[in-house]
Write a protein that holds these residues in place. Structure first.
Motif, PDB file in Angstrom:
ATOM      1  N   LEU A   1       8.346  -9.621  -3.987  1.00  7.77           N
ATOM      2  CA  LEU A   1       6.946  -9.706  -3.584  1.00  7.77           C
ATOM      3  C   LEU A   1       6.176  -8.455  -3.979  1.00  7.77           C
ATOM      4  N   ARG A   2       6.814  -7.302  -3.879  1.00  7.41           N
ATOM      5  CA  ARG A   2       6.156  -6.056  -4.286  1.00  7.41           C
ATOM      6  C   ARG A   2       5.833  -6.091  -5.778  1.00  7.41           C
ATOM      7  N   LYS A   3       6.735  -6.602  -6.588  1.00  7.78           N
ATOM      8  CA  LYS A   3       6.478  -6.710  -8.023  1.00  7.78           C
ATOM      9  C   LYS A   3       5.303  -7.639  -8.304  1.00  7.78           C
ATOM     10  N   LYS A   4       5.259  -8.767  -7.588  1.00  4.80           N
ATOM     11  CA  LYS A   4       4.157  -9.704  -7.780  1.00  4.80           C
ATOM     12  C   LYS A   4       2.835  -9.092  -7.367  1.00  4.80           C
ATOM     13  N   MET A   5       2.825  -8.341  -6.269  1.00  3.25           N
ATOM     14  CA  MET A   5       1.605  -7.677  -5.809  1.00  3.25           C
ATOM     15  C   MET A   5       1.099  -6.698  -6.867  1.00  3.25           C
ATOM     16  N   HIS A   6       2.023  -5.907  -7.389  1.00  9.15           N
ATOM     17  CA  HIS A   6       1.623  -4.918  -8.393  1.00  9.15           C
ATOM     18  C   HIS A   6       1.218  -5.562  -9.694  1.00  9.15           C
ATOM     19  N   ALA A   7       1.860  -6.679 -10.022  1.00 14.34           N
ATOM     20  CA  ALA A   7       1.471  -7.395 -11.242  1.00 14.34           C
ATOM     21  C   ALA A   7       0.068  -7.964 -11.102  1.00 14.34           C
TER      22      ALA A   7
ATOM     23  N   TYR B   1      10.748 -16.205   5.523  1.00 18.22           N
ATOM     24  CA  TYR B   1       9.369 -16.485   5.936  1.00 18.22           C
ATOM     25  C   TYR B   1       8.339 -16.325   4.818  1.00 18.22           C
ATOM     26  N   THR B   2       8.698 -15.665   3.731  1.00 20.69           N
ATOM     27  CA  THR B   2       7.726 -15.515   2.637  1.00 20.69           C
ATOM     28  C   THR B   2       8.152 -16.231   1.362  1.00 20.69           C
ATOM     29  N   GLY B   3       9.443 -16.569   1.272  1.00 12.66           N
ATOM     30  CA  GLY B   3       9.941 -17.220   0.066  1.00 12.66           C
ATOM     31  C   GLY B   3      10.335 -16.248  -1.028  1.00 12.66           C
ATOM     32  N   ASN B   4      10.149 -14.958  -0.776  1.00  6.84           N
ATOM     33  CA  ASN B   4      10.498 -13.919  -1.747  1.00  6.84           C
ATOM     34  C   ASN B   4      11.229 -12.789  -1.046  1.00  6.84           C
ATOM     35  N   SER B   5      12.026 -12.050  -1.811  1.00  2.00           N
ATOM     36  CA  SER B   5      12.600 -10.827  -1.267  1.00  2.00           C
ATOM     37  C   SER B   5      11.495  -9.768  -1.245  1.00  2.00           C
ATOM     38  N   PRO B   6      11.656  -8.698  -0.468  1.00  2.00           N
ATOM     39  CA  PRO B   6      10.642  -7.638  -0.459  1.00  2.00           C
ATOM     40  C   PRO B   6      10.367  -7.076  -1.856  1.00  2.00           C
ATOM     41  N   MET B   7      11.415  -6.869  -2.640  1.00  2.00           N
ATOM     42  CA  MET B   7      11.219  -6.321  -3.992  1.00  2.00           C
ATOM     43  C   MET B   7      10.474  -7.304  -4.890  1.00  2.00           C
TER      44      MET B   7
ATOM     45  N   GLN C   1       0.789  -1.229   0.000  1.00  2.00           N
ATOM     46  CA  GLN C   1       0.000   0.000   0.000  1.00  2.00           C
ATOM     47  C   GLN C   1       0.822   1.280   0.000  1.00  2.00           C
ATOM     48  N   SER C   2       2.112   1.188   0.362  1.00  2.00           N
ATOM     49  CA  SER C   2       2.928   2.397   0.479  1.00  2.00           C
ATOM     50  C   SER C   2       3.954   2.475  -0.643  1.00  2.00           C
ATOM     51  N   PRO C   3       4.223   3.684  -1.124  1.00  2.00           N
ATOM     52  CA  PRO C   3       5.265   3.848  -2.150  1.00  2.00           C
ATOM     53  C   PRO C   3       6.668   3.947  -1.558  1.00  2.00           C
ATOM     54  N   SER C   4       6.796   3.829  -0.265  1.00  2.00           N
ATOM     55  CA  SER C   4       8.093   3.989   0.398  1.00  2.00           C
ATOM     56  C   SER C   4       9.104   2.961  -0.094  1.00  2.00           C
TER      57      SER C   4
ATOM     58  N   GLY D   1      14.060   0.112   2.148  1.00  2.00           N
ATOM     59  CA  GLY D   1      14.848   0.482   3.320  1.00  2.00           C
ATOM     60  C   GLY D   1      14.033   1.268   4.337  1.00  2.00           C
ATOM     61  N   GLU D   2      13.170   2.167   3.834  1.00  2.00           N
ATOM     62  CA  GLU D   2      12.319   2.957   4.725  1.00  2.00           C
ATOM     63  C   GLU D   2      11.284   2.069   5.418  1.00  2.00           C
ATOM     64  N   ILE D   3      10.777   1.095   4.682  1.00  2.00           N
ATOM     65  CA  ILE D   3       9.804   0.167   5.252  1.00  2.00           C
ATOM     66  C   ILE D   3      10.466  -0.683   6.335  1.00  2.00           C
ATOM     67  N   ALA D   4      11.666  -1.152   6.040  1.00  2.00           N
ATOM     68  CA  ALA D   4      12.398  -1.953   7.027  1.00  2.00           C
ATOM     69  C   ALA D   4      12.564  -1.186   8.332  1.00  2.00           C
TER      70      ALA D   4
END
Length: 247
Positions: free
Chosen positions: A237-243, A229-235, A202-205, A208-211
């Motif tokens: 997972l963010r790409k998958k969410m946006h896709a 714990y998720t099987g993906n890096s933050p980046m 939900q955030s454009p941050s 590093g800022e999220i961490a």
């Protein structure tokens, strides 16, 4: 707050018990001390304690007889026997007299608090607590969770969390794991990851800022924990969410 009477003829033991209850002064108040069994019965009638720590071997009237006399007039009073002798007969009589707990000297702070906690749960009555507050393990665990939920974004130590609920770190660690099946560290991690997932979506941050906002010490640590714990890096997972959102 629970009112506590110490019935103990040994000065060193009384001093030790007072020190423990003073550390947890938001939970317990020592309202009096008795040096023998007759004094314990008298002060129990005058002070109306919620909890009595009762030495077995005292002059005039032993702890068992004093406890029985108190229970006859105040059956909801929690009485925990305290003795240096690990004798089965004492334990048997404690059950026969319907007393609430049994401590073997010298008992650790953790053992004393655990015995009191167990006795409070066993009574199951709000009448035991003069303020009619929710008590017991569930309340302590809820307080720990609430504290973590409020302050997950900063560096949290077990000592700080323990201080917030007025119990020892060892006690709350053991209790939390027993009641929830996870450690307090696991719960902190779970809360932080949950907030991180929400912010990634939900955030454009920046990552590093999220961490930092979620309480992780640095981005490398955040990336490692997140992927574990998720099987993906933050980046990733963010790409998958946006896709998914674009489809």
């Amino acid at each position: 707050m629970y009112r506590v009477l110490l019935a103990e003829d040994e000065y060193i033991e009384r001093k030790y018990l007072r020190k423990i209850f003073k550390k947890h002064s938001d939970q317990f108040e020592v309202v009096g001390e008795a040096l023998n069994g007759n004094d314990a019965v008298k002060k129990a009638g005058l002070l109306h304690p919620d909890i009595i720590i009762m030495d077995i071997n005292m002059a005039a009237l032993n702890g068992l007889e004093a406890a029985r006399a108190i229970k006859d007039t105040a059956p909801t009073t929690i009485i925990i026997l305290n003795t240096a002798f690990a004798e089965f007969e004492f334990a048997r009589l404690a059950l026969e007299y319907k007393l609430d707990g049994y401590l073997l000297k010298p008992s650790s702070e953790t053992d004393i608090l655990a015995s009191i906690e167990k006795s409070i749960r066993s009574t199951g009555s709000s009448d035991t607590c003069p303020n009619h507050q929710k008590s017991g393990s569930e309340n302590i665990v809820t307080q720990v969770q609430d504290y973590v939920d409020s302050y997950y974004s900063r560096r949290l130590s077990l000592e700080e969390i323990a201080q917030s609920v007025h119990f020892s770190p060892a006690y709350i660690s053991s209790l939390f794991r027993k009641e929830t099946g996870m450690t307090i560290t696991d719960y902190i991690r779970k809360v932080r990851l949950s907030h991180a997932l929400t912010m990634l979506e939900q955030s454009p941050s920046a990552v590093g800022e999220i961490a930092k906002a979620c309480g992780f010490s640095n981005i490398s640590h955040f990336n490692r924990v997140f992927k574990k714990y998720t099987g993906n890096s933050p980046m990733e997972l963010r790409k998958k969410m946006h896709a998914d959102d674009s489809n």
